[in-house]
Structures are given as C-alpha cells and as structure tokens.
Design a protein around this motif. Structure first.
Motif, PDB file in Angstrom:
ATOM      1  N   VAL A  59       0.834  -1.206   0.000  1.00 31.53           N
ATOM      2  CA  VAL A  59       0.000   0.000   0.000  1.00 31.53           C
ATOM      3  C   VAL A  59       0.867   1.253   0.000  1.00 31.53           C
ATOM      4  O   VAL A  59       0.640   2.200  -0.775  1.00 31.53           O
ATOM      5  N   HIS A  60       1.889   1.265   0.839  1.00 29.78           N
ATOM      6  CA  HIS A  60       2.739   2.457   0.911  1.00 29.78           C
ATOM      7  C   HIS A  60       3.669   2.553  -0.299  1.00 29.78           C
ATOM      8  O   HIS A  60       4.041   3.664  -0.701  1.00 29.78           O
ATOM      9  N   TRP A  61       4.031   1.414  -0.876  1.00 32.79           N
ATOM     10  CA  TRP A  61       4.836   1.462  -2.099  1.00 32.79           C
ATOM     11  C   TRP A  61       4.036   2.074  -3.244  1.00 32.79           C
ATOM     12  O   TRP A  61       4.571   2.842  -4.052  1.00 32.79           O
ATOM     13  N   LYS A  62       2.756   1.750  -3.322  1.00 35.10           N
ATOM     14  CA  LYS A  62       1.903   2.353  -4.346  1.00 35.10           C
ATOM     15  C   LYS A  62       1.770   3.857  -4.136  1.00 35.10           C
ATOM     16  O   LYS A  62       1.708   4.629  -5.103  1.00 35.10           O
ATOM     17  N   LYS A  63       1.725   4.286  -2.878  1.00 39.57           N
ATOM     18  CA  LYS A  63       1.667   5.724  -2.617  1.00 39.57           C
ATOM     19  C   LYS A  63       2.939   6.426  -3.079  1.00 39.57           C
ATOM     20  O   LYS A  63       2.892   7.554  -3.589  1.00 39.57           O
ATOM     21  N   ILE A  64       4.078   5.747  -2.909  1.00 44.81           N
ATOM     22  CA  ILE A  64       5.342   6.350  -3.330  1.00 44.81           C
ATOM     23  C   ILE A  64       5.421   6.418  -4.849  1.00 44.81           C
ATOM     24  O   ILE A  64       5.800   7.445  -5.432  1.00 44.81           O
ATOM     25  N   THR A  65       5.070   5.331  -5.513  1.00 43.09           N
ATOM     26  CA  THR A  65       5.158   5.308  -6.977  1.00 43.09           C
ATOM     27  C   THR A  65       4.128   6.218  -7.646  1.00 43.09           C
ATOM     28  O   THR A  65       4.350   6.696  -8.758  1.00 43.09           O
ATOM     29  N   SER A  66       3.011   6.457  -6.972  1.00 41.82           N
ATOM     30  CA  SER A  66       1.995   7.353  -7.541  1.00 41.82           C
ATOM     31  C   SER A  66       2.213   8.806  -7.144  1.00 41.82           C
ATOM     32  O   SER A  66       1.385   9.661  -7.465  1.00 41.82           O
ATOM     33  N   HIS A  67       3.315   9.079  -6.434  1.00 35.89           N
ATOM     34  CA  HIS A  67       3.678  10.439  -6.016  1.00 35.89           C
ATOM     35  C   HIS A  67       2.548  11.088  -5.210  1.00 35.89           C
ATOM     36  O   HIS A  67       2.111  12.209  -5.494  1.00 35.89           O
ATOM     37  N   ASP A  68       2.088  10.345  -4.231  1.00 38.30           N
ATOM     38  CA  ASP A  68       1.066  10.878  -3.337  1.00 38.30           C
ATOM     39  C   ASP A  68       1.637  12.040  -2.530  1.00 38.30           C
ATOM     40  O   ASP A  68       2.844  12.110  -2.271  1.00 38.30           O
ATOM     41  N   LYS A  69       0.761  12.956  -2.129  1.00 42.16           N
ATOM     42  CA  LYS A  69       1.241  14.133  -1.399  1.00 42.16           C
ATOM     43  C   LYS A  69       1.816  13.767  -0.028  1.00 42.16           C
ATOM     44  O   LYS A  69       2.604  14.523   0.540  1.00 42.16           O
ATOM     45  N   ASN A  70       1.405  12.626   0.507  1.00 45.14           N
ATOM     46  CA  ASN A  70       1.925  12.161   1.797  1.00 45.14           C
ATOM     47  C   ASN A  70       2.926  11.023   1.630  1.00 45.14           C
ATOM     48  O   ASN A  70       3.059  10.174   2.518  1.00 45.14           O
ATOM     49  N   GLN A  71       3.626  11.014   0.512  1.00 42.71           N
ATOM     50  CA  GLN A  71       4.547   9.908   0.260  1.00 42.71           C
ATOM     51  C   GLN A  71       5.753   9.928   1.201  1.00 42.71           C
ATOM     52  O   GLN A  71       6.409   8.902   1.382  1.00 42.71           O
ATOM     53  N   GLY A  72       6.033  11.071   1.803  1.00 43.03           N
ATOM     54  CA  GLY A  72       7.144  11.128   2.752  1.00 43.03           C
ATOM     55  C   GLY A  72       6.940  10.195   3.930  1.00 43.03           C
ATOM     56  O   GLY A  72       7.878   9.515   4.379  1.00 43.03           O
ATOM     57  N   TYR A  73       5.707  10.131   4.429  1.00 39.66           N
ATOM     58  CA  TYR A  73       5.412   9.211   5.530  1.00 39.66           C
ATOM     59  C   TYR A  73       5.582   7.759   5.084  1.00 39.66           C
ATOM     60  O   TYR A  73       6.064   6.907   5.849  1.00 39.66           O
ATOM     61  N   SER A  74       5.191   7.484   3.851  1.00 33.98           N
ATOM     62  CA  SER A  74       5.333   6.123   3.333  1.00 33.98           C
ATOM     63  C   SER A  74       6.800   5.737   3.201  1.00 33.98           C
ATOM     64  O   SER A  74       7.185   4.598   3.489  1.00 33.98           O
ATOM     65  N   ILE A  75       7.627   6.684   2.771  1.00 39.33           N
ATOM     66  CA  ILE A  75       9.065   6.405   2.651  1.00 39.33           C
ATOM     67  C   ILE A  75       9.665   6.106   4.021  1.00 39.33           C
ATOM     68  O   ILE A  75      10.437   5.150   4.193  1.00 39.33           O
ATOM     69  N   VAL A  76       9.302   6.926   5.006  1.00 40.78           N
ATOM     70  CA  VAL A  76       9.816   6.703   6.363  1.00 40.78           C
ATOM     71  C   VAL A  76       9.374   5.342   6.884  1.00 40.78           C
ATOM     72  O   VAL A  76      10.156   4.594   7.495  1.00 40.78           O
ATOM     73  N   LEU A  77       8.125   4.987   6.632  1.00 41.69           N
ATOM     74  CA  LEU A  77       7.618   3.703   7.115  1.00 41.69           C
ATOM     75  C   LEU A  77       8.352   2.535   6.463  1.00 41.69           C
ATOM     76  O   LEU A  77       8.773   1.593   7.150  1.00 41.69           O
ATOM     77  N   LEU A  78       8.516   2.580   5.147  1.00 34.43           N
ATOM     78  CA  LEU A  78       9.167   1.463   4.463  1.00 34.43           C
ATOM     79  C   LEU A  78      10.637   1.343   4.852  1.00 34.43           C
ATOM     80  O   LEU A  78      11.145   0.230   5.061  1.00 34.43           O
ATOM     81  N   VAL A  79      11.329   2.471   4.954  1.00 34.84           N
ATOM     82  CA  VAL A  79      12.734   2.427   5.360  1.00 34.84           C
ATOM     83  C   VAL A  79      12.860   1.880   6.779  1.00 34.84           C
ATOM     84  O   VAL A  79      13.723   1.034   7.070  1.00 34.84           O
ATOM     85  N   SER A  80      11.982   2.338   7.666  1.00 35.56           N
ATOM     86  CA  SER A  80      12.010   1.834   9.045  1.00 35.56           C
ATOM     87  C   SER A  80      11.697   0.348   9.095  1.00 35.56           C
ATOM     88  O   SER A  80      12.327  -0.407   9.851  1.00 35.56           O
ATOM     89  N   LEU A  81      10.738  -0.073   8.279  1.00 37.44           N
ATOM     90  CA  LEU A  81      10.367  -1.490   8.255  1.00 37.44           C
ATOM     91  C   LEU A  81      11.532  -2.355   7.790  1.00 37.44           C
ATOM     92  O   LEU A  81      11.861  -3.374   8.421  1.00 37.44           O
ATOM     93  N   VAL A  82      12.175  -1.951   6.709  1.00 49.89           N
ATOM     94  CA  VAL A  82      13.288  -2.741   6.170  1.00 49.89           C
ATOM     95  C   VAL A  82      14.459  -2.766   7.145  1.00 49.89           C
ATOM     96  O   VAL A  82      15.053  -3.829   7.411  1.00 49.89           O
ATOM     97  N   LEU A  83      14.800  -1.610   7.708  1.00 52.00           N
ATOM     98  CA  LEU A  83      15.922  -1.561   8.650  1.00 52.00           C
ATOM     99  C   LEU A  83      15.639  -2.386   9.902  1.00 52.00           C
ATOM    100  O   LEU A  83      16.526  -3.089  10.406  1.00 52.00           O
ATOM    101  N   THR A  84      14.416  -2.312  10.388  1.00 52.76           N
ATOM    102  CA  THR A  84      14.073  -3.085  11.585  1.00 52.76           C
ATOM    103  C   THR A  84      14.170  -4.582  11.319  1.00 52.76           C
ATOM    104  O   THR A  84      14.722  -5.340  12.131  1.00 52.76           O
ATOM    105  N   ILE A  85      13.644  -5.020  10.181  1.00 47.29           N
ATOM    106  CA  ILE A  85      13.711  -6.447   9.845  1.00 47.29           C
ATOM    107  C   ILE A  85      15.161  -6.900   9.696  1.00 47.29           C
ATOM    108  O   ILE A  85      15.557  -7.966  10.195  1.00 47.29           O
ATOM    109  N   LEU A  86      15.985  -6.083   9.044  1.00 41.92           N
ATOM    110  CA  LEU A  86      17.386  -6.455   8.846  1.00 41.92           C
ATOM    111  C   LEU A  86      18.150  -6.499  10.167  1.00 41.92           C
ATOM    112  O   LEU A  86      18.863  -7.473  10.454  1.00 41.92           O
ATOM    113  N   LEU A  87      17.991  -5.461  10.978  1.00 38.01           N
ATOM    114  CA  LEU A  87      18.757  -5.398  12.225  1.00 38.01           C
ATOM    115  C   LEU A  87      18.315  -6.476  13.212  1.00 38.01           C
ATOM    116  O   LEU A  87      19.152  -7.118  13.857  1.00 38.01           O
TER     117      LEU A  87
END
Length: 207
Positions: A59-87
């Motif tokens: 859902v948040h990836w679609k917001k980023i690719t569609s250039h949603d006005k709130n895509q910054g929150y989606s970027i933060v969420l996805l980056v946090s999700l990936v980093l948390t899973i990796l760490l």
C-alpha cells in the motif's frame, strides 16, 4: 458449490473448536489433538502477520510510486520497516541492535503517547470544570489531584506519607477493581463470541 462451501467452513470451525475445548476437560487423548490444532493456529497467525506486513508495504509502495502528497510518511515507514527487519534478523530479538531500536524509538514513542494522554486528561478536566460541576466531576478532579500529589514529592514539603498512602490505595483497590472488571467483561465477551461460533450461529469465516 456456493452452499456446500459455507457448510464445510462451519463444520471445520465447529469441529476444531469442540476438539480444542475437549482438550481442556480430557487432556489425555484430546490433549494431543488440542496441541496440534493450537500449533496450526499459531502457524496460520504467523502467516497472517506476514501477509499483513506485505500488504502494508505494498500500500505504501503504491503511494510512493503514484507520487502521493503524503509519500514522505510512506518512505519513512518502508525504510524503518526494512531496517528493523534487517537489524533484528542480524542480532536476534534480544540482541544489542534490537534493544537499541526498542530503547531509541519504541520507548520514546510510548512515553510521548503517555504525555499526550496526560494533556488530554488535563483538557478533559478543564472542560468538566467549565460546565456545571457535578459530583462525578468533583470526584474525578479530587482523584487526579490526589494521585498527582502522591506520585511525586512536593517542592517545599517533600513527600507526604498520607498522600502516598492514599495514592497507593487508589491504585490497588478502585483502579485494580475497575481493571479486573474490564478484563472480566472482555473474557465474558470472548466466551460468548466463542460459543456463538462453536454452535454455528455466528460465522465470521463466511457463509
């Protein structure tokens, strides 16, 4: 087929619920079946969590690719999700990196939510006082003041033993009684919902 599938779902749900329930009363034979079914349920719950995480990421990836006005929150969420899973995957759930994430991000976020709750309570008290004061308004305000004054020592007077005693009594008797009442209500509601599913009157699985 449309009629057979709901009936099959109901039979499976009722049979599984009955077997798990019998496992508590007859742990000998039904206990093994109960353990197996609970293990399957845990596995399914794990897959459901993974599916929910995947859906959230999509859902948040679609917001980023569609250039949603709130895509910054989606970027933060996805980056946090990936980093948390990796760490957490590298250090383990109780490793130093996992504890660092918990103490650096999770704990401050929870403390901030508690601070917001305190502000909301103060606002609620102000709203109550602005209206016509009633007995429950006075009781609520008196309880809040007693708990606040008994939680920390006063600047000039230090810690007052009687206020600390009253605060401890409020926390251990009325507050604990209310919390237990809520838990009992939740437990009774859960039992009622389980019985409705067990007898087939409520079918959240469809049909």
């Amino acid at each position: 087929m449309k009629k057979v599938l709901p009936i099959t779902n109901a039979v499976i749900a009722i049979a599984a619920g009955a077997l798990v329930l019998l496992g508590y009363f007859f742990p000998g034979f039904f206990g093994k079946i109960q353990s197996t079914l609970i293990g399957w349920a845990i596995i399914l719950a794990g897959f459901a969590v993974l599916l929910g995480i995947f859906n959230l990421a999509m859902v948040h990836w679609k917001k980023i690719t569609s250039h949603d006005k709130n895509q910054g929150y989606s970027i933060v969420l996805l980056v946090s999700l990936v980093l948390t899973i990796l760490l957490v995957g590298i250090s383990g759930p109780t490793g130093s990196l996992s504890l660092w994430i918990f103490n650096t991000f999770q704990v401050p976020a929870e403390i901030s939510l508690l601070a917001v709750l305190a502000v909301v309570l103060i606002y609620a008290v102000a709203r109550l006082l602005s209206r016509r004061p009633k007995w429950y308004t006075i009781l609520f305000l008196a309880t809040v003041l007693l708990v606040l004054l008994g939680s920390a020592p006063l600047y000039f007077l230090g810690e007052i033993n009687i206020l600390s005693t009253i605060r401890a009594w409020l926390a251990q008797v009325p507050a604990a009684a209310g919390a237990r009442g809520l838990l009992l209500g939740v437990a009774l509601g859960t039992v009622a919902a389980g019985l409705r599913i067990l007898i087939g009157s409520d079918r959240p699985y469809g049909g």
